[in-house]
Design a protein around this motif. Structure first.
Motif, PDB file in Angstrom:
ATOM      1  N   HIS A  68      13.109  -7.693  95.885  1.00 65.75           N
ATOM      2  CA  HIS A  68      13.090  -6.516  95.001  1.00 65.75           C
ATOM      3  C   HIS A  68      11.782  -6.479  94.215  1.00 65.75           C
ATOM      4  CE1 HIS A  68      14.323  -3.376  92.286  1.00 65.75           C
ATOM      5  NE2 HIS A  68      14.237  -4.184  91.233  1.00 65.75           N
ATOM      6  N   LEU A  69      11.361  -7.627  93.694  1.00 63.35           N
ATOM      7  CA  LEU A  69      10.105  -7.685  92.946  1.00 63.35           C
ATOM      8  C   LEU A  69       8.926  -7.308  93.832  1.00 63.35           C
ATOM      9  CD1 LEU A  69      10.734 -10.966  90.911  1.00 63.35           C
ATOM     10  CD2 LEU A  69      10.815  -8.625  90.042  1.00 63.35           C
ATOM     11  N   LYS A  70       8.929  -7.813  95.045  1.00 62.96           N
ATOM     12  CA  LYS A  70       7.834  -7.486  95.972  1.00 62.96           C
ATOM     13  C   LYS A  70       7.793  -5.989  96.283  1.00 62.96           C
ATOM     14  CE  LYS A  70       7.825 -12.032  98.217  1.00 62.96           C
ATOM     15  NZ  LYS A  70       8.157 -12.799  99.460  1.00 62.96           N
ATOM     16  N   SER A  71       8.975  -5.379  96.406  1.00 58.88           N
ATOM     17  CA  SER A  71       9.007  -3.938  96.692  1.00 58.88           C
ATOM     18  C   SER A  71       8.428  -3.131  95.542  1.00 58.88           C
ATOM     19  CB  SER A  71      10.451  -3.496  96.963  1.00 58.88           C
ATOM     20  OG  SER A  71      11.211  -3.485  95.763  1.00 58.88           O
ATOM     21  N   LEU A  72       8.485  -3.679  94.329  1.00 62.59           N
ATOM     22  CA  LEU A  72       7.898  -3.005  93.177  1.00 62.59           C
ATOM     23  C   LEU A  72       6.380  -3.148  93.151  1.00 62.59           C
ATOM     24  CD1 LEU A  72      10.420  -4.141  90.388  1.00 62.59           C
ATOM     25  CD2 LEU A  72      10.310  -1.894  91.473  1.00 62.59           C
ATOM     26  N   ILE A  73       5.876  -4.239  93.735  1.00 61.33           N
ATOM     27  CA  ILE A  73       4.442  -4.556  93.642  1.00 61.33           C
ATOM     28  C   ILE A  73       3.659  -4.010  94.833  1.00 61.33           C
ATOM     29  CG2 ILE A  73       2.752  -6.421  93.506  1.00 61.33           C
ATOM     30  CD1 ILE A  73       5.074  -8.154  92.298  1.00 61.33           C
ATOM     31  N   TYR A  74       4.103  -4.340  96.023  1.00 62.37           N
ATOM     32  CA  TYR A  74       3.332  -4.043  97.234  1.00 62.37           C
ATOM     33  C   TYR A  74       3.710  -2.681  97.801  1.00 62.37           C
ATOM     34  CZ  TYR A  74       2.353  -9.063  97.062  1.00 62.37           C
ATOM     35  OH  TYR A  74       1.960 -10.331  96.676  1.00 62.37           O
ATOM     36  N   ASP A  75       2.733  -2.037  98.456  1.00 60.45           N
ATOM     37  CA  ASP A  75       3.039  -0.784  99.144  1.00 60.45           C
ATOM     38  C   ASP A  75       3.593  -1.090 100.534  1.00 60.45           C
ATOM     39  OD1 ASP A  75       0.897  -1.459 100.762  1.00 60.45           O
ATOM     40  OD2 ASP A  75      -0.493  -0.034  99.824  1.00 60.45           O
ATOM     41  N   GLU A  76       3.844  -0.050 101.317  1.00 59.43           N
ATOM     42  CA  GLU A  76       4.465  -0.242 102.633  1.00 59.43           C
ATOM     43  C   GLU A  76       3.590  -1.066 103.564  1.00 59.43           C
ATOM     44  OE1 GLU A  76       5.495   3.550 104.185  1.00 59.43           O
ATOM     45  OE2 GLU A  76       7.059   3.928 102.672  1.00 59.43           O
ATOM     46  N   ALA A  77       2.277  -1.031 103.356  1.00 56.94           N
ATOM     47  CA  ALA A  77       1.364  -1.815 104.202  1.00 56.94           C
ATOM     48  C   ALA A  77       1.222  -3.253 103.718  1.00 56.94           C
ATOM     49  CB  ALA A  77       0.004  -1.134 104.243  1.00 56.94           C
ATOM     50  N   GLY A  78       1.877  -3.582 102.617  1.00 49.65           N
ATOM     51  CA  GLY A  78       1.803  -4.934 102.081  1.00 49.65           C
ATOM     52  C   GLY A  78       0.603  -5.170 101.191  1.00 49.65           C
ATOM     53  N   ASP A  79      -0.044  -4.071 100.728  1.00 44.58           N
ATOM     54  CA  ASP A  79      -1.237  -4.206  99.889  1.00 44.58           C
ATOM     55  C   ASP A  79      -0.870  -4.152  98.416  1.00 44.58           C
ATOM     56  OD1 ASP A  79      -2.879  -4.304 102.134  1.00 44.58           O
ATOM     57  OD2 ASP A  79      -3.049  -2.103 102.217  1.00 44.58           O
ATOM     58  N   LEU A  80      -1.707  -4.824  97.612  1.00 45.83           N
ATOM     59  CA  LEU A  80      -1.530  -4.799  96.162  1.00 45.83           C
ATOM     60  C   LEU A  80      -1.988  -3.457  95.600  1.00 45.83           C
ATOM     61  CD1 LEU A  80      -2.793  -8.379  95.271  1.00 45.83           C
ATOM     62  CD2 LEU A  80      -0.442  -7.553  95.108  1.00 45.83           C
ATOM     63  N   PRO A  81      -1.504  -3.086  94.410  1.00 46.05           N
ATOM     64  CA  PRO A  81      -1.873  -1.792  93.818  1.00 46.05           C
ATOM     65  C   PRO A  81      -3.368  -1.724  93.474  1.00 46.05           C
ATOM     66  CG  PRO A  81       0.028  -2.757  92.700  1.00 46.05           C
ATOM     67  CD  PRO A  81      -0.537  -3.811  93.576  1.00 46.05           C
ATOM     68  N   GLY A  82      -3.926  -0.520  93.591  1.00 46.26           N
ATOM     69  CA  GLY A  82      -5.288  -0.310  93.112  1.00 46.26           C
ATOM     70  C   GLY A  82      -5.285  -0.169  91.593  1.00 46.26           C
ATOM     71  N   GLN A  83      -4.295   0.544  91.082  1.00 46.68           N
ATOM     72  CA  GLN A  83      -4.084   0.689  89.647  1.00 46.68           C
ATOM     73  C   GLN A  83      -2.703   0.147  89.314  1.00 46.68           C
ATOM     74  OE1 GLN A  83      -6.245   1.865  87.315  1.00 46.68           O
ATOM     75  NE2 GLN A  83      -7.839   2.143  88.878  1.00 46.68           N
ATOM     76  N   TRP A  84      -2.639  -0.873  88.491  1.00 42.42           N
ATOM     77  CA  TRP A  84      -1.368  -1.533  88.190  1.00 42.42           C
ATOM     78  C   TRP A  84      -0.623  -0.786  87.077  1.00 42.42           C
ATOM     79  CZ3 TRP A  84       0.602  -6.267  90.202  1.00 42.42           C
ATOM     80  CH2 TRP A  84      -0.195  -6.859  91.182  1.00 42.42           C
ATOM     81  N   THR A  85       0.678  -0.589  87.318  1.00 42.37           N
ATOM     82  CA  THR A  85       1.538  -0.042  86.267  1.00 42.37           C
ATOM     83  C   THR A  85       2.117  -1.192  85.451  1.00 42.37           C
ATOM     84  OG1 THR A  85       3.547  -0.101  87.608  1.00 42.37           O
ATOM     85  CG2 THR A  85       2.170   1.889  87.761  1.00 42.37           C
TER      86      THR A  85
END
Length: 822
Positions: free
Chosen positions: A561-578
């Motif tokens: 669940h935590l990973k789904s909040l962080i990573y996009d569908e391609a498995g990349d980290l956010p460009g702009q973090w919320t």
């Protein structure tokens, strides 16, 4: 005597006729009554009753006036405020009868009290036509009418007993035979009216309705053979016969009664009442052209107005309104509808609140039975008018009728609005329980409405306000939360309900249920970082005591669940973090560092990425502490030291946040990691303690508490106990410090006595059955067991079991008993 009979008739006919007055003050009393100044009328009545110069007959007449005034006052009250007036009217009668028991003067007084019962029953019958509990309301009306019937029949027997005792000569203190005979004849008229009211509590055409109407006809005909045509009662009797025959569908007999009354010399008031009965009769007979002609006749005769005639106009407008609606003649339907609404207003303005209420009820009944859009507007508007007049009980009934008609017509928006308005009236009246019940019921019954979740939540929040004062409502609160989650789709209110329910379950250590409800909360919830923190705490508690190798596998649903909040569908980290993504990152890294030795590098990389451009001091403290742990665990001591040294440029509050977070991570970490973290904390304390300036006493307590625990976790128990002992001695009433000292002592085999003493301090310092109280009971028994004193340990546990129970610590105590007696 005619003056007295006019007084008695005034209540039954409910007109604006003045109270008869032996002292010729009729005009004054009439004016007071028309303006609703009943207190002044009743004061005048009581003054005359108490006047020793008045004759017994005069006092009796004023007593009749008093009962009549109280009864008419009752008829103007909201339904929930009438009972005290009906009771007062009966008490006036009872008191008079008690002091004049064998005197014929009690007959008019008892008759007026019986007519009050009839009036009450009649109004209840009218109101039952729009009540949502119509059947029960009609039965209450019947009960009142049965009481009136019994009272009138008993009174007739009393008249027969008194007749031989009185003479033909009138005096100031007695009634004559003529008086009693006249009352007896009028009694039959009133009895017929009561029977007719009873008939109208039953469905048309039923045996009960027909039988009651036939009894009414019999009673009306009984005095006709004894009266001359000049007697005013004769015209009233014929009017009653017209109505009864019409309702029995005996149109020939009704027309015969019309013919009879038309032969009589009729005063303007009776002439208008005859016209009213004619309108109703021709409508019942289907002679619509005749009805329309009658509607074109003037509404007054010789400047006289009567409410019955205006009500007949209303009945006709309602009839033609319904006919036009069925024929789909929209223009004509709207025209008659508007005339009906205007007539209701005219009746109230001209004839007063009671007749206005009667007219409203007829309008509401028709509109409620015929739920097209036009009628529904009339229903709601009438209910709104009642509310604006502060007629709250009547307004609630009208809103209920509006809602029922609207639901039947498929107009759920109007139904919801009407029911919500009814709930708000209950709130305004201070009926909190009814307010809650209406909010909850409305939302559940119309749960597809877009406002239903908000209204249901409003009910829950009201329960929360009560819960703060009344803990017994806890079960109701939880039931409503579950109901809310079950019935409504995800959204802001469901988020709140899920959080409240999950928090309760978390406190009870029902972690699986708590986790399930926290997971209901949408991730766009503004305070979702708090939800992440709660989930983190629940999963940490759930992993406590599990095998180390399996911990991350067990916690995989949370980690995913935590990973789904962080990573996009391609498995990349956010460009702009919320904010939510950053807190998800620290939660994920915290679990990886605490429950595994294989994720130090990935955790450090994740935290480094999330820390870019971050300015949340609280979050940075968490991230920094985790980065320090991850770097140290990888053997990157210099990098870890750099982070630690960088703290020296921060504020004391940020130091404390980092130390706190390190403590949190260390609590669930493996032994080696825990000791490493503790050494870092001790390094920070050594470097920073002397630089603490301008901090509060509470800050120093928190600082010293973490320091003492760091020494314990580092393995330096001696130094740790010393610091705890000093801190506890300085803060004897600080519950958390005393608890942490006791917990530290329990970790040592060499501090049995000191541990017992400290846990007893905790026990004494906390309320019975609180969480800390139960922990103290548990640790005392556990200490006995660790020191080989099984019997003492079991005695502690068994005594607690029979006196207070185990509360939320039941699983721990059950396990302890197994260890005591394997």
């Amino acid at each position: 005597m005619k003056r007295l009979l006019a007084t008695i008739l005034s209540l039954t006919l409910l007109s604006q006729t003045a109270l008869a007055n032996p002292q010729d003050d009729a005009a004054l009393l009439k004016g007071l009554q028309q303006r609703g100044l009943f207190s002044l009328v009743e004061y005048q009545c009581q003054k005359q009753i108490d006047d020793p110069n008045n004759s017994e007959r005069t006092k009796m007449e004023w007593t009749v006036h008093l009962i009549s005034s109280i009864a008419q006052r009752a008829l103007r009250q909201p339904i929930d405020q009438r009972s005290k007036f009906w009771q007062q009217a009966q008490e006036v009668s009872d008191d008079y009868v008690a002091t004049h028991r064998d005197n014929p003067l009690i007959i008019p007084v008892k008759l007026q009290a019986a007519l009050a019962l009839t009036a009450n029953g009649e109004l209840l019958r009218l109101e039952s036509t729009i009540s949502k509990t119509a059947g029960a309301q009609r039965e209450i009306s019947r009960q009142q009418l049965r009481l009136a019937t019994r009272a009138l029949m008993d009174l007739e027997n009393e008249i027969k007993e008194f007749l031989p005792q009185v003479n033909q000569t009138a005096t100031d203190d007695t009634l004559t035979q003529a008086d009693l005979l006249s009352i007896q004849q009028n009694l039959q008229y009133h009895l017929a009216r009561t029977y007719r009211n009873q008939a109208n509590t039953y469905a048309a055409g039923t045996n009960d309705q027909i039988a009651s109407l036939q009894r009414a006809v019999t009673s009306l005909k009984k005095p006709l053979t004894q009266l001359s045509n000049e007697d005013p009662l004769v015209a009233k009797i014929h009017l009653g016969l017209i109505a009864c025959h019409r309702e029995l569908n005996q149109f020939d007999e009704a027309q015969a009664a019309v013919a009879q009354i038309e032969k009589l010399p009729l005063p303007p008031e009776v002439l208008l009442k005859l016209r009213a009965e004619n309108v109703r009769l021709v409508l019942a007979m289907g002679e619509l052209e005749t009805a329309l002609k009658l509607l074109n006749t003037p509404r007054e005769s010789q400047s006289t107005l009567v409410p019955e005639y205006d009500l007949a106009f209303l009945d006709a407008f309602i009839y033609f309104w319904g006919k036009a609606t069925k024929e789909e003649n929209a223009d004509l339907s709207e025209s008659y509808q508007q005339q009906a609404v205007l007539t209701v207003k005219h009746i109230e303005q001209t004839h007063g609140p009671y007749w206005g209420r009667v007219a409203e009820l007829r309008l509401l009944r028709h509109a409620g039975m015929n739920g097209n859009s036009t009628n529904l507007v009339v229903l709601e508007r009438t209910a709104d008018d009642l509310y604006r007049k502060d007629k709250f009980s009547e307004a609630i009934e009208a809103y209920d009728a509006t809602a029922e008609a609207a639901r039947n017509a498929g107009n759920n928006d109007l139904a919801f609005r009407a029911l919500y308005k009814a709930a708000l009236i209950e709130q305004k009246r201070g009926n909190t329980e009814a307010y809650i019940a209406r909010l909850i019921t409305t939302a559940v019954q119309l749960r597809s409405h877009q406002q239903a979740p908000a209204v249901h939540m409003l009910g829950i929040r009201t329960v929360v306000e009560l819960l703060n004062k009344d803990a017994s409502r806890q079960e109701e609160f939880e039931t409503l939360l579950t109901e809310h989650i079950t019935y409504f789709e995800q959204g802001s209110t469901v988020n709140q309900a899920a959080i409240w329910l999950a928090t309760l379950q978390q406190r009870r250590q029902n972690y699986d249920q708590a986790i399930a409800n926290y997971m209901i909360v949408l991730t766009n919830y503004p305070n979702y970082p708090d939800v992440i923190s709660s989930l983190e705490a629940c999963w940490a508690a759930k992993l406590k005591g599990q095998e180390q190798a399996d911990l991350l596998t067990i916690a995989s649903p949370f980690l995913e669940h935590l990973k789904s909040l962080i990573y996009d569908e391609a498995g990349d980290l956010p460009g702009q973090w919320t904010v939510t993504q950053r807190y998800a990152a620290t939660a994920l890294a915290g679990f990886q560092l605490t429950y595994s030795t294989e994720h130090y590098a990935s955790a450090e990389m994740l935290l480094a990425a999330a820390s870019q451009n971050a300015d949340d001091a609280t979050w940075l403290a968490i991230a920094s502490s985790l980065r320090i742990v991850s770097l140290a665990a990888q053997g990157k001591s210099n990098a870890a030291r750099q982070h630690i040294d960088a703290l020296s440029n921060s504020t004391p509050d940020q130091w404390l946040q980092v130390l706190n977070q390190l403590q949190t991570v260390a609590t669930g970490a493996p032994d080696d990691t825990r000791k490493t973290i503790a050494q870092m904390q001790i390094h920070l304390f050594t470097a920073l303690t002397d630089r603490l300036t301008g901090v509060t006493a509470d800050f120093k307590r928190k600082w010293s508490l973490i320091e003492a625990q760091a020494y314990i976790q580092s393995g330096n128990l001696t130094e740790g106990f010393t610091k705890y002992q000093q801190l506890a001695a300085k803060n004897p009433r600080h519950g958390l410090i005393q608890l942490r000292y006791a917990q530290a002592l329990s970790q040592s085999k060499d501090h049995f006595e000191a541990g017992l003493i400290q846990w007893r301090r905790v026990l004494q310092g906390n309320p019975p059955k609180s969480d800390r109280w139960y922990e103290a009971k548990f640790r005392i028994a556990e200490l006995y067991l660790k020191n080989g004193k099984r019997e003492a340990a079991e005695k502690q546990v068994r005594y607690l079991e029979v006196t207070s129970g185990f509360g939320t610590w039941e699983s721990e105590f059950t396990e302890l008993l197994k260890r005591i007696a394997p």
